[in-house]
Design an enzyme around this catalytic site. Structure first.
Site, short mmCIF file in Angstrom:
data_model
loop_
_atom_site.label_atom_id
_atom_site.label_comp_id
_atom_site.label_asym_id
_atom_site.label_seq_id
_atom_site.Cartn_x
_atom_site.Cartn_y
_atom_site.Cartn_z
CG PHE A 110 -11.08 -6.76 -6.45
CD1 PHE A 110 -12.08 -7.72 -6.44
CD2 PHE A 110 -10.54 -6.36 -7.66
CE1 PHE A 110 -12.53 -8.29 -7.63
CE2 PHE A 110 -10.98 -6.92 -8.86
CZ PHE A 110 -11.97 -7.88 -8.85
CB CYS A 155 -3.68 -13.23 -2.50
SG CYS A 155 -5.47 -13.20 -2.64
NE ARG A 182 -3.65 -2.32 2.47
CZ ARG A 182 -3.72 -3.23 3.45
NH1 ARG A 182 -2.97 -3.08 4.54
NH2 ARG A 182 -4.53 -4.25 3.37
CG ASP A 234 -15.01 -4.92 -1.68
OD1 ASP A 234 -13.78 -5.08 -1.56
OD2 ASP A 234 -15.83 -5.82 -1.41
CB SER A 235 -18.89 -7.34 -4.43
OG SER A 235 -17.98 -8.18 -3.76
CG ASP A 276 -5.39 -6.77 -3.07
OD1 ASP A 276 -4.95 -7.91 -3.36
OD2 ASP A 276 -5.43 -6.32 -1.91
CG ASN A 304 -18.99 -8.45 -10.50
OD1 ASN A 304 -17.77 -8.34 -10.65
ND2 ASN A 304 -19.65 -9.55 -10.78
CB ALA A 305 -14.26 -5.36 -9.47
N1 SAH Z 1 -7.31 -4.49 -1.29
C1 SAH Z 1 -7.75 -4.92 0.00
C2 SAH Z 1 -7.93 -6.42 0.12
C3 SAH Z 1 -8.84 -7.00 -0.91
S1 SAH Z 1 -9.52 -8.55 -0.45
C4 SAH Z 1 -6.80 -4.43 1.09
O1 SAH Z 1 -5.81 -3.76 0.77
O2 SAH Z 1 -7.04 -4.71 2.25
C5 SAH Z 1 -10.60 -8.83 -1.79
C6 SAH Z 1 -11.85 -7.99 -1.77
O3 SAH Z 1 -12.55 -8.24 -2.98
C7 SAH Z 1 -12.84 -8.30 -0.66
O4 SAH Z 1 -13.08 -7.13 0.04
C8 SAH Z 1 -14.11 -8.79 -1.37
O5 SAH Z 1 -15.29 -8.30 -0.75
C9 SAH Z 1 -13.94 -8.17 -2.73
N2 SAH Z 1 -14.60 -8.86 -3.86
C10 SAH Z 1 -14.68 -10.17 -4.13
N3 SAH Z 1 -15.24 -10.38 -5.32
C11 SAH Z 1 -15.54 -9.17 -5.85
C12 SAH Z 1 -16.11 -8.72 -7.08
N4 SAH Z 1 -16.49 -9.58 -8.02
N5 SAH Z 1 -16.23 -7.39 -7.28
C13 SAH Z 1 -15.83 -6.50 -6.34
N6 SAH Z 1 -15.26 -6.88 -5.16
C14 SAH Z 1 -15.12 -8.18 -4.93
#
Ligand code: SAH
Length: 402
Positions: A235, A346, A219, A257-258, A306, A285-286
């Site tokens: 995300f 990840c 970050r 985020d979703s 991410d 939904n991203a």
């Molecule tokens: N970037 C964050 C961690 C991300 S974890 C950090 O720095 O802490 C992954 C995230 O993706 C979760 O919050 C989950 O809710 C989200 N997620 C999962 N599928 C998704 C989708 N299709 N669209 C948007 N967000 C999504």
């Protein structure tokens, strides 16, 4: 000490273990001398009688035994030393700026199946303290839960310990999801400090242990490219990347985020750090939103991708790669000339080379060229073992559009 129970591998199945990998799969075992139950310390031996270390037994898992030491030692003897070594590693790697960190990262800390995160900060009623968030993800470790809690209390003097053992892998271990206080009292949330910003960590119901500590340094790295940029944090979970960028001078941040609770946390964290005027949230939904932004001619100077681990097992790798390619392709099309893409994976099932080549496929389809500015692993409180690629699960590449 000599183990009562001996696990003899089939011929030539020891190579991975000799090279540092800690797992023994059920189909690699020729014979078990003795009748182990969950949590027993067993001796691992090759077919030719070479001693391969001491392991914890998980009777129902495909990963039947997880090695914790190369020595002939019981787990009871090993546990306090392993915890001490884990803390010693963190003491050399961390300054006071990172008072919240991962204390134990499973196999990579010789504590198979045990995750411990330490969160230091303030509760909603303003009292300061230290709390631990624990995940126990293997049957062999679950059998030692009481001893683990006792050692954690002795070594770290926390005000409370929360257990957050909830993951699909638990079913393969024959374990139930377990959530609740293991020791002391646990507040609903604690506001921690990371890279100079305050973030509220939901200990009871945030994702995983409540906060993704592995991305802490990434970050800060991403934020170095954020000055005056329009930033898209896809995300975003609780906004770790986006808020670091806003604090570093981004002109605007769109956090996507979703999960509605995650976005509520982003908004609260933005306000808490005086950044609310520059941070907008969007529940979506991203995959869909990236397409929509492309159509609407929005462009960004810095995009963070991410996503969660798209590959949960070997069978889902192909679909996962399609997912990675899709979001990277969309994000690449949304970048201004000279813009940066911070792209992460990840999934331990997708190795670094496969991930980078998938990102390169996306660039080809986007008809754009990129410079690789940085390739970054997880923060050092998530150590990695040579010979155990699963421990190098986090890939974070920072690319620049030419
Ligand atoms: N970037 C964050 C961690 C991300 S974890 C950090 O720095 O802490 C992954 C995230 O993706 C979760 O919050 C989950 O809710 C989200 N997620 C999962 N599928 C998704 C989708 N299709 N669209 C948007 N967000 C999504």
């Amino acid at each position: 000490m000599h183990h009562r129970i001996r696990v003899i591998l089939k011929p030539r199945e020891e190579d991975r273990l000799v090279r540092g990998h800690p797992w023994v799969y059920d189909n690699e075992i020729a014979r078990v001398l003795g009748s182990p139950v969950a949590g027993d310390s067993v001796a691992l031996e090759s077919a030719r009688g070479r001693f391969l270390g001491s392991a914890l037994w998980s009777p129902r898992s495909k990963i039947r035994a997880r090695r914790y030491t190369d020595e002939p030692r019981s787990f009871e003897e090993h546990l306090p030393d392993a915890l001490e070594r884990a803390l010693a590693l963190r003491a050399t790697e961390f300054d006071r700026d990172r008072e919240s960190f991962r204390v134990a990262f499973g196999e990579a800390d010789a504590l198979p199946g045990l995750i411990v995160d330490r969160f230091v900060g303030e509760t909603p009623d303003g009292s300061r303290g230290v709390w631990l968030s624990v995940q126990i993800l293997a049957a062999g470790m679950a059998a030692h839960k009481d001893a683990v809690v006792e050692r954690l209390v002795a070594a770290l003097s926390p005000d409370g310990i929360m257990e957050r053992s909830e993951a699909p892998v638990l079913a393969f271990e024959g374990l139930e999801s377990t959530v609740g206080a293991l020791a002391g009292s646990v507040p609903p949330s604690v506001t921690i400090l990371e890279n100079g910003l305050r973030f509220e960590v939901d200990l009871a119901s945030g994702q995983k242990t409540g906060w993704f500590l592995d991305q802490a340094r990434n970050r800060a790295a991403a934020a170095r490219y954020a000055k005056d940029a329009r930033v898209l944090d896809a995300f975003c979970n609780q906004g770790g990347f986006g808020l670091a960028c806003a604090a570093a001078g981004a002109s605007s941040v769109l956090a996507v985020d979703s999960s509605a609770p995650a976005l509520a946390a982003v908004a609260a964290n933005a306000a808490r750090n005086g950044l609310a005027d520059r941070v907008a949230t969007r529940a979506a939904n991203a995959f869909d939103l990236l397409r929509e932004l492309e159509r609407s001619d929005e462009r960004y100077g810095l995009i963070i991708l991410d996503p969660p681990a798209f590959a949960k097992n070997k069978a889902s790798v192909k679909g996962a790669l399609r997912g990675y390619k899709d979001i990277n392709l969309r994000a690449m099309k949304l970048l201004e000339p000279g813009g940066r893409l911070v792209t992460c994976s990840c999934s331990s099932w997708v190795d670094r080379d496969t991930f980078m080549s998938t990102v390169a496929d996306a660039a080809a389809d986007a008809r754009r060229r990129f410079r690789v500015l940085e390739e970054r692993p997880a923060a050092p409180d998530h150590p990695a073992l040579l010979g155990y690629p699963e421990s190098r699960y986090l890939k974070c590449a920072i690319l620049q559009a030419l």
